[in-house]
Design a protein around this motif. Structure first.
Motif, mmCIF file in Angstrom:
data_model
loop_
_atom_site.group_PDB
_atom_site.id
_atom_site.type_symbol
_atom_site.label_atom_id
_atom_site.label_comp_id
_atom_site.label_asym_id
_atom_site.label_seq_id
_atom_site.Cartn_x
_atom_site.Cartn_y
_atom_site.Cartn_z
ATOM 1 N N GLN A 22 61.422 112.298 1.824
ATOM 2 C CA GLN A 22 60.417 113.188 1.976
ATOM 3 C C GLN A 22 59.188 112.811 2.494
ATOM 4 O OE1 GLN A 22 60.828 116.775 -0.710
ATOM 5 N NE2 GLN A 22 62.799 115.550 -1.785
ATOM 6 N N THR A 23 58.490 113.674 3.206
ATOM 7 C CA THR A 23 57.150 113.581 3.663
ATOM 8 C C THR A 23 56.499 114.935 3.465
ATOM 9 O OG1 THR A 23 57.970 114.402 5.912
ATOM 10 C CG2 THR A 23 58.144 112.028 5.620
ATOM 11 N N CYS A 24 55.154 114.696 3.650
ATOM 12 C CA CYS A 24 54.345 115.931 3.289
ATOM 13 C C CYS A 24 54.214 116.869 4.462
ATOM 14 C CB CYS A 24 52.997 115.448 3.218
ATOM 15 S SG CYS A 24 52.557 114.816 1.368
ATOM 16 N N ARG A 25 54.731 116.285 5.633
ATOM 17 C CA ARG A 25 54.774 117.257 6.977
ATOM 18 C C ARG A 25 56.281 116.863 7.506
ATOM 19 N NH1 ARG A 25 48.926 117.644 9.650
ATOM 20 N NH2 ARG A 25 49.896 119.385 10.369
ATOM 21 N N GLY A 26 56.625 117.801 7.964
ATOM 22 C CA GLY A 26 57.842 117.752 8.792
ATOM 23 C C GLY A 26 57.276 117.526 10.367
ATOM 24 N N SER A 27 57.966 117.400 11.319
ATOM 25 C CA SER A 27 57.464 117.592 12.767
ATOM 26 C C SER A 27 58.641 117.903 13.734
ATOM 27 C CB SER A 27 56.979 116.000 13.216
ATOM 28 O OG SER A 27 58.127 115.089 13.119
ATOM 29 N N ILE A 44 59.806 104.709 11.756
ATOM 30 C CA ILE A 44 59.788 106.114 12.306
ATOM 31 C C ILE A 44 58.656 106.850 11.958
ATOM 32 C CG2 ILE A 44 60.901 108.243 12.025
ATOM 33 C CD1 ILE A 44 63.290 106.787 10.254
ATOM 34 N N TYR A 45 57.934 107.178 13.342
ATOM 35 C CA TYR A 45 56.637 108.099 13.208
ATOM 36 C C TYR A 45 56.929 109.415 13.233
ATOM 37 C CZ TYR A 45 54.430 103.763 14.900
ATOM 38 O OH TYR A 45 53.920 102.527 15.215
ATOM 39 N N VAL A 46 56.587 110.160 11.976
ATOM 40 C CA VAL A 46 56.556 111.484 11.661
ATOM 41 C C VAL A 46 55.155 112.056 12.207
ATOM 42 C CG1 VAL A 46 57.019 113.293 9.972
ATOM 43 C CG2 VAL A 46 57.947 110.897 9.758
ATOM 44 N N SER A 47 55.578 112.839 13.511
ATOM 45 C CA SER A 47 54.316 113.327 13.933
ATOM 46 C C SER A 47 53.542 114.466 13.361
ATOM 47 C CB SER A 47 54.661 114.013 15.387
ATOM 48 O OG SER A 47 55.431 112.884 16.307
ATOM 49 N N GLY A 48 54.247 115.131 12.451
ATOM 50 C CA GLY A 48 53.324 116.038 11.671
ATOM 51 C C GLY A 48 53.057 117.534 12.123
ATOM 52 N N SER A 49 53.785 118.062 13.037
ATOM 53 C CA SER A 49 53.882 119.008 13.433
ATOM 54 C C SER A 49 53.765 120.507 12.591
ATOM 55 C CB SER A 49 54.505 119.349 14.729
ATOM 56 O OG SER A 49 55.847 119.193 14.603
ATOM 57 N N ALA A 50 54.497 120.203 11.545
ATOM 58 C CA ALA A 50 54.712 121.257 10.492
ATOM 59 C C ALA A 50 53.579 121.562 9.662
ATOM 60 C CB ALA A 50 55.980 121.129 9.646
#
Length: 510
Positions: A22-27, A44-50
């Motif tokens: 789980q991450t603080c932001r999805g992307s 894995i780089y989670v871009s954080g667009s959510a």
């Protein structure tokens, strides 16, 4: 759940879930990162667009500005480490603030015809009782879901229940612009307004230790030699870009191309009246920690108002000695262009079948176009999968196409960009000769001599072939001293030498 689900697909017909991170932001897009120096892990780089999750949903998540909470999720991506021997132990290993301290970039408005069309639609909608508001300089009809949520809030604020009344609608109509302003144009804090808080796509090039971040209002150059802790080394903005969408490096990493998805992909942005700098590609040269703008490239054929069209996803075409890219442009079709000269990109091939519906705008077209093992594979939104094969022309020879087909991938992930290498081949050598002939980079008599020598060597075998090729390589190295394109002649000589010795720059493909 916002985050990453990891599966075991050893049995592709029966995938098994392994773990969730789980991450603080999805992307919108996650980027898988391989490390040439670390075979035990991938990243894995989670871009954080959510949007940022509430701390009540996931402890530790914070949407406060960094001055109020130094651990804020804003301006960061999240990096997940996946131990390949124990993928169930995957976890977030870092949250680098690659977007910190960037100011809000300048941006352009909509095209005049779009502003006029939006005003007409808004007036017609208002006449029918719809709600409208102005943001980004254009009046828009507000979506029913947004309106319903606002009306529900007004009902609850007055202590009511049930459906909203006419008075509730009047209250919303009187206050809706202020609500929209709070969302899209909040009061400015002291100092410059901050730049984007997330990225859209990140393309990594592990072999060179670099990455390109397309981050809404900025294009970033990242150092990923330590993939667990990427760091920003350069950032560029451009008022002609509405939304930095994706990035592609040339093979030696001396150039990077960013795309601008102006209009979100579902609008007609390639009309004759649209500026060629809007909804285009921007090409930069790269030197250490500096990106220098060189030019724009946009689909040269104007499209109709009934065709959604803008720069979108593509990949390199592995022609040795040239930087060639194939790219999807939605209903603009597929464009193949040469950007070897970063200041003067030029289309060399295309496919365009016309609008899905010539009477109205219907979303369709090439969402992506990727070169894969000798073919161009295009995901056509409205019609299915298109598969193309390049044919020779004055801008692309059969030898160049044959050389490109030597590059083979067992699998290809364009966002984990691989280094292209070619095996020793007469096709590779002849591709360089064709390029020198086309550009007048080598005198015509010497081009003819090289062609003849290659043809003769190909008819030989064993030591005789090796000696003939070695002699030709020596001759070419001498010829390079007086050639108009010395670098290309030396590349040809190296290709001939590799052919003589049966060695290449590495395994074909990656």
């Amino acid at each position: 759940m916002r985050g990453i689900r990891i599966f075991d697909i050893s049995d592709i017909a029966h995938p098994k879930p392994i773990t969730n991170v789980q991450t603080c932001r999805g992307s919108h897009t996650h980027t898988v990162v391989t490390d040439p120096n670390d075979q035990a892990n991938l990243y894995i780089y989670v871009s954080g667009s959510a949007p940022v999750r509430s701390p009540n949903e996931l402890a530790g998540c914070s949407d406060l500005t960094p001055d109020k909470d130094p651990n804020s999720e804003r301006f960061r991506i999240e990096v997940i480490q996946v131990p390949l021997a124990h993928p169930e132990q995957a976890h977030v290993v870092s949250k680098p603030a690659i977007l910190a301290d960037l100011a809000e970039p300048a941006a352009h408005g909509e095209a005049p015809e779009d502003i006029a069309a939006a005003a007409k639609a808004a007036a017609e909608a208002r006449a029918k009782g719809a709600f409208t508001a102005t943001f980004f300089g254009t009046e828009h009809v507000l979506r029913p879901r947004f309106v319903a949520v606002q009306l529900d809030s007004i009902v609850k604020a007055r202590g009511g229940t049930g459906a909203p009344t006419g008075a509730d609608s009047a209250t919303l109509r009187a206050n809706v612009q202020a609500i929209i302003d709070k969302i899209f144009n909040p009061p400015a804090a002291a100092g410059p307004r901050p730049g984007p808080v997330q990225c859209h796509d990140i393309t990594v090039y592990p072999a060179l230790g670099i990455a390109g971040g397309a981050c809404a209002g900025y294009g970033l150059l990242l150092d990923i030699r330590d993939p667990a802790h990427p760091r920003r080394v350069a950032a560029v903005a451009d008022s002609n870009f509405a939304f930095w969408h994706s990035a592609t490096f040339n093979n030696d990493g001396t150039k990077v191309l960013f795309t601008d998805e102006w209009g979100g992909g579902l609008a007609p942005k390639c009309r004759a009246t649209d500026k060629p700098e809007w909804g285009a590609d921007a090409i930069f040269t790269v030197a250490r920690d500096t990106m220098t703008f060189r030019s724009y490239y946009k689909l040269p054929a104007p499209q109709t108002a009934n065709e959604n069209c803008v720069a979108h996803n593509g990949s390199l075409v592995p022609v040795p000695g040239r930087d060639i890219m194939v790219q999807g442009w939605y209903q603009g079709g597929v464009s193949v262009f040469d950007w070897t000269d970063a200041a003067h990109p030029k289309e060399i091939a295309y496919f365009d079948r016309g609008p899905m519906d010539s009477t109205k705008l219907v979303g369709a077209g090439s969402w992506s176009a990727y070169w894969y093992n000798g073919y161009i594979v295009s995901s056509e939104i409205g019609r299915g999968l298109d598969v193309f094969e390049l044919v020779p022309s004055g801008w692309l020879s059969q030898n160049e196409i044959d050389a490109a087909k030597l590059v083979h991938f067992d699998y290809l992930n364009v966002q984990d960009q691989p280094k292209l290498v070619w095996p020793p081949s007469f096709a590779v050598a002849r591709a360089y000769v064709d390029q020198l002939a086309r550009s007048n980079g080598l005198a015509p008599d010497k081009v003819a001599a090289a062609r003849s020598a290659l043809a003769r060597a190909e008819r030989l075998s064993g030591l005789e072939r090796q000696n003939a090729l070695t002699q030709l390589a020596t001759q070419l190295n001498g010829d390079s001293q007086s050639a108009a394109d010395q670098v290309k002649v030396r590349s040809l000589a190296a290709a001939v030498s590799d052919l003589a010795n049966g060695r290449g720059a590495g395994r074909a493909g990656m």
